[in-house]
Motif scaffolding. Structure first.
Motif, short mmCIF file in Angstrom:
data_model
loop_
_atom_site.label_atom_id
_atom_site.label_comp_id
_atom_site.label_asym_id
_atom_site.label_seq_id
_atom_site.Cartn_x
_atom_site.Cartn_y
_atom_site.Cartn_z
N ASP A 46 0.78 -0.82 0.22
CA ASP A 46 0.12 -0.23 0.06
C ASP A 46 0.71 1.45 0.10
OD1 ASP A 46 -2.90 1.19 2.56
OD2 ASP A 46 -1.86 1.90 0.46
N GLY A 47 1.24 1.79 -1.08
CA GLY A 47 1.80 3.47 -0.90
C GLY A 47 0.80 4.13 -1.02
N GLU A 48 1.91 5.18 -1.15
CA GLU A 48 0.98 6.34 -0.54
C GLU A 48 0.55 7.08 -1.92
OE1 GLU A 48 2.67 11.44 -0.17
OE2 GLU A 48 3.12 9.47 1.04
N GLU A 49 0.65 6.29 -3.31
CA GLU A 49 -0.01 6.82 -4.38
C GLU A 49 -0.80 5.89 -5.10
OE1 GLU A 49 -0.34 10.70 -5.92
OE2 GLU A 49 1.46 10.39 -3.80
N ALA A 50 -0.73 4.17 -4.57
CA ALA A 50 -1.31 3.36 -5.66
C ALA A 50 -1.20 2.33 -4.84
CB ALA A 50 -0.58 2.95 -6.88
N PHE A 51 -2.07 1.22 -4.80
CA PHE A 51 -1.60 -0.01 -4.29
C PHE A 51 -0.39 -0.72 -5.53
CE2 PHE A 51 -5.69 1.09 -2.64
CZ PHE A 51 -5.34 0.88 -1.13
N LEU A 107 -11.25 -4.84 -5.34
CA LEU A 107 -10.72 -3.57 -5.31
C LEU A 107 -10.81 -2.70 -4.05
CD1 LEU A 107 -10.64 -1.98 -8.61
CD2 LEU A 107 -8.61 -3.58 -8.01
N PRO A 108 -10.44 -2.27 -2.98
CA PRO A 108 -10.33 -1.20 -2.18
C PRO A 108 -11.16 -0.18 -2.91
CG PRO A 108 -8.62 -1.67 -1.63
CD PRO A 108 -8.91 -2.33 -3.55
N SER A 109 -12.33 0.65 -0.81
CA SER A 109 -12.73 1.37 -1.85
C SER A 109 -12.18 2.42 -2.76
CB SER A 109 -13.59 1.83 -0.73
OG SER A 109 -12.84 2.04 0.31
N ASN A 110 -10.65 2.99 -1.98
CA ASN A 110 -10.21 4.11 -2.42
C ASN A 110 -9.25 3.75 -4.34
OD1 ASN A 110 -7.96 2.74 -0.57
ND2 ASN A 110 -7.35 3.94 -0.63
N ALA A 111 -9.51 2.38 -4.59
CA ALA A 111 -8.60 1.94 -5.84
C ALA A 111 -9.61 3.41 -7.03
CB ALA A 111 -8.54 1.02 -6.34
N ASP A 112 -8.95 3.48 -7.94
CA ASP A 112 -8.94 3.58 -9.42
C ASP A 112 -8.76 2.67 -10.42
OD1 ASP A 112 -9.93 5.33 -11.19
OD2 ASP A 112 -9.37 7.21 -10.68
N PRO A 113 -9.81 1.99 -10.62
CA PRO A 113 -10.16 0.95 -11.80
C PRO A 113 -9.52 1.93 -13.71
CG PRO A 113 -12.63 1.51 -10.70
CD PRO A 113 -11.63 2.25 -10.14
N ASP A 114 -9.79 2.57 -13.37
CA ASP A 114 -8.87 3.52 -14.41
C ASP A 114 -7.91 3.98 -15.29
OD1 ASP A 114 -11.71 3.90 -15.39
OD2 ASP A 114 -12.19 5.78 -14.21
N ARG A 115 -7.11 3.80 -13.76
CA ARG A 115 -5.72 4.31 -13.40
C ARG A 115 -5.04 3.26 -12.56
NH1 ARG A 115 -4.64 8.52 -8.98
NH2 ARG A 115 -3.19 7.48 -9.33
N LYS A 128 -0.09 -1.68 -10.81
CA LYS A 128 -0.34 -0.69 -10.30
C LYS A 128 -1.71 -0.12 -10.27
CE LYS A 128 4.06 1.68 -9.62
NZ LYS A 128 5.02 2.73 -9.61
N VAL A 129 -2.08 0.14 -9.26
CA VAL A 129 -2.99 0.13 -8.63
C VAL A 129 -3.65 1.48 -8.07
CG1 VAL A 129 -6.16 0.17 -8.44
CG2 VAL A 129 -4.77 -1.94 -8.79
N GLY A 130 -3.89 3.08 -9.03
CA GLY A 130 -3.82 4.74 -8.38
C GLY A 130 -4.95 4.85 -7.58
N LYS A 131 -4.77 5.20 -6.75
CA LYS A 131 -5.96 5.59 -5.68
C LYS A 131 -6.31 6.81 -6.24
CE LYS A 131 -3.09 3.60 -1.61
NZ LYS A 131 -2.53 3.87 -0.28
N ASP A 132 -7.96 7.28 -5.37
CA ASP A 132 -8.79 8.23 -5.76
C ASP A 132 -8.41 8.72 -5.10
OD1 ASP A 132 -10.10 9.66 -6.42
OD2 ASP A 132 -12.45 8.81 -7.29
N LYS A 133 -8.12 10.50 -4.54
CA LYS A 133 -7.35 11.00 -3.66
C LYS A 133 -9.02 11.13 -3.08
CE LYS A 133 -2.46 11.03 -3.17
NZ LYS A 133 -1.51 10.99 -2.20
N SER A 134 -9.93 11.62 -3.77
CA SER A 134 -11.15 12.63 -3.37
C SER A 134 -12.20 11.31 -2.36
CB SER A 134 -12.02 12.40 -3.96
OG SER A 134 -12.45 11.77 -5.53
#
Length: 144
Positions: A46-51, A107-115, A128-134
């Motif tokens: 679990d990184g700061e910007e992505a899983f 996918l966790p709730s804060n994962a962004d499937p488009d990234r 790498k699965v990007g995180k949705d910061k919002s």
């Protein structure tokens, strides 16, 4: 048994991001055939910007691997068939090998499937699965 100084038993609690990424087996869609299905070893961080997920896929090429998002699952699968034939004066020997695998990760709730990005090199698949910061669970509360 002790791991990292903590007693490990049946009441193990994992951090929430690992709970969400626990691999799940999907049912075999073709019930008429039996196929050897393996489950590759996976490292998850679990990184700061992505899983980040790393799967060990020795003997496979990127053309054998398929990655897709299905509902709220990241599904990684592969299928590879090989054959080898030896011909000699009085006999022929043919061997067929068919291997496949699949893993599904919720996918966790804060994962962004488009990234989602993936690369494969030397039998290792890195995703790498990007995180949705919002959708972050962390926020500041202003005191009135």
């Amino acid at each position: 048994m002790k791991v990292f100084g903590k007693e490990i038993g049946t009441d193990i609690k994992f951090p929430p991001f690992i709970d969400k990424f626990v691999g799940k087996l999907l049912p075999n869609k073709n019930k008429d055939t039996e196929e050897l299905v393996t489950i590759p070893s996976t490292n998850i961080s679990d990184g700061e910007e992505a899983f980040e997920l790393s799967l060990a896929l020795p003997g496979l090429d990127k053309k054998d691997v398929k990655i897709e998002v299905n509902d709220n699952y990241l599904v990684v699968s592969a299928h590879k068939e090989q054959s080898h034939e030896e011909k000699n004066k009085n006999w022929v020997r043919t061997e067929f090998v068919s291997n496949s695998f699949y893993r599904a990760f919720e996918l966790p709730s804060n994962a962004d499937p488009d990234r989602i990005q993936a690369k494969m090199k030397n039998g290792r698949l890195d995703i790498k699965v990007g995180k949705d910061k919002s959708l972050s669970n962390k926020r500041s509360i202003k005191i009135a």
